[in-house]
Design a protein around this motif. Sequence first.
Motif, PDB file in Angstrom:
ATOM      1  N   THR A  45      13.397  -2.177   7.077  1.00  0.00           N
ATOM      2  CA  THR A  45      12.238  -1.623   7.761  1.00  0.00           C
ATOM      3  C   THR A  45      12.206  -1.969   9.245  1.00  0.00           C
ATOM      4  N   GLN A  90       7.959   1.191   9.758  1.00  0.00           N
ATOM      5  CA  GLN A  90       8.790   1.963   8.844  1.00  0.00           C
ATOM      6  C   GLN A  90       9.213   1.066   7.693  1.00  0.00           C
ATOM      7  N   HIS A 135       3.643  -1.271   3.183  1.00  0.00           N
ATOM      8  CA  HIS A 135       4.430  -0.082   3.459  1.00  0.00           C
ATOM      9  C   HIS A 135       3.995   0.530   4.795  1.00  0.00           C
ATOM     10  N   VAL A 136       4.554   1.673   5.116  1.00  0.00           N
ATOM     11  CA  VAL A 136       4.352   2.299   6.427  1.00  0.00           C
ATOM     12  C   VAL A 136       2.865   2.419   6.751  1.00  0.00           C
TER      13      VAL A 136
END
Length: 566
Positions: A267, A285, A307-308
Motif C-alpha cells: 500500500t 492505497q 483500507h483506502v
Amino acid sequence: MDSRPEFPRKADLDQPMQFELLSLCERLCDGLITPEEFDRLEVILCTSEPARSFYIEYVGGLHGTLRWMAARNMERAASGGSLGPAAEPRPMIFPAIDFDQELPDPGFVPRNSTPVDVLDAGGAGNNVKSSIPWTLWGLTPYKWFAVSWVAALCITLTWIWIHESGGPVGEFATLVQTDGCVWTADRVAPQQGERLSVNDGLELVRGIAEIEFDNGTRVVLEGPAQLSFEKPDRVACNRGSLVATVPREAIGFTVRTPLANVVDLGTEFGVAVEPNGESEVYVFQGAVRLKSSPDEKNNCAPPVELHVGEARRVQKGGIITNQVRVRPSSYVRSGARKVSHRQVVVSTTRGHGADAYVHSLNSNNYGGHPALGVKATYKDTTRRKAWIRFDVADPSAKPSQLCCASLQLTVAEPQQTHKTLDPNMIWDFTVWGLKDVRHGSTADGQPGEGGWIEGTGSTSHGQPIDGALSWTNASGNQLADDGLDPQRFVFLGRFQIMGPGMEGQTIQLSTSALRDFIADDSNGLVTLVVLRATPQPAERESTIHWFASKEHDRLTPPQLKLDYEF
C-alpha cells in the motif's frame, strides 16, 4: 499401503499459502532458496503466527527424521549389513508417531538389545525386521524426535528474536532527495545520496526528505520529525509525519510509533506522530494493519485493518479510535512536492488578539493582568481559566494549505505558597477551542463567539468595565461544575508541567486537532481556553500556574505558529 504422513497443515492457513510455505521451506533446506524467496519467507514468518507454527513443525520434523534414520543406518553398518533401500535418497517425510501408543520402558532395554519390529519405509506397506536399537546414547528414537523438536524450536525462536531485535546489518537505504531541509544541530547533517543503516537516524527540524530502501520502499519524511532505522523493513517514527509507498515485494514493511505498529499489506499510507506519542494513520492505497502497543498492564486494543480512505487515531493507553477525519493534502507524497513553505507567527498582540483569565470566586475582570492564572483546587471546587484569542485572518493563505499549528505559552512568575508540595509533581493541562457561533457584533466589531472583550480591569465594586470578560459572562463557561459546555467547545490536546515550572520556560502544543480547528475557523478569530486538569493534592495547598500575557513587560505572550504549504 504408504504410511508416510502428509506435511503439517494449519487451519488458519489457506491452501495456496500452505503450498507456498512448503515450497519455500523445501528450497531453504535444500540450499536452493534465492534472496528474493528468503525475504518473502521472512516476511511471512514475521507477520503470521500460523506460518511460524508451520515452519517450526517442518524444521523440527526434518531434524527428527534425519536423527531417526541416522540411528537405524548406524546400527546396520555396525552389524555389517547393507544399508539397503532405506539409505537411498527419498523425499522428506514426517514420522507418523502415535504418542498415545504404549511404548516399552527404555529403562528395561539394555543397549544393543534385541531389535523390535518397525515399519520399513523403504518398501511401502512392508513390515520387516530392522536392526534399529531402541537406544542411541541412551535415548530412544522417540526421545530423539522430542529432543530434535525442542532444539528446532529453540533455533527458530532465537532466529525470530534476532530478527525482531534488529541484528547487525549493513546499509540498506539511501537519502535520495531533500527539499529545504534544516537538520538538528547536534549531529552531522546527512547529505543527499548518503547511504543509511541501523546506526543512522534522521532528525529533521524543517523541510522534506525522501528515503529509498533497497527493497523498493520509499518514505517521505516531513519536518519537524525524528526517524530511526531499526531493520531493512522497519523504521521508528517518534515525531512528525511520513508517507510510505511499499511495493508488493516489500509487503510487511513496518512503521513503529511510541504507541502503535503500522504493518504494510501492500500500500501507500501516511503516519503522523505528535510530541505526546499519539498518532494518526491514513491509507492512500491498499491496506495496512494497525496494532497498538501494550500499556503498563500489558493490555492493547485488537489490531485493525484499514483500507483506502480510512483513518484511525491511536491515543494514550493504546486506544484506537473509530474513523477520524484526516486531511490527505497535509501529507507530502512521493513525487508530489509542495512548491513552497511559509510559517506565520501570530501572538495575542496582533489585530483583535486578546488574553485574560477568569476567577470562579468573583466576577472581576483580569484583562489587564501581566499573567494568565490557571488553577484547580482541592476537590476541584475553584478554578482559574485562561482565555486566549488569536487574530488568524490571512488573505494570502487558504485554510486547506495549513499543514501544522502549534500553541506556545511562556511560564511566568511560578507561585507555590506551600513548600510541602512535591516540586517534581507532574501537572496536566488541557486546551479547548471555542466554536464559532454567530450571535451579533461586539465592541471590537467582529461577529461571533470570538468577539469577547478582554477588558482592563473592574470597577471598585468588582464589576467588569463595559461588559469585559469575567467568570459569569464567559461564553460556554459552566458555572455549576466549573467546567466547559461540551456543545460549545472542542478538545484540542494536553500538555504537562513539572512542579510550578520555571520562569521563561516555553510550553508547546502541536496536534492535528488544533490544526483542523484553526483551518475550520469561519470568522478569522480563534479562542482557546487553558484548564488545569490536575487538582491540588490537599485543601491547604495553593499552587497557581502562570503564563505570560500580552501585558507582560519581559516575557513572550501566547503565540500560534502556523505552517502553510503552497
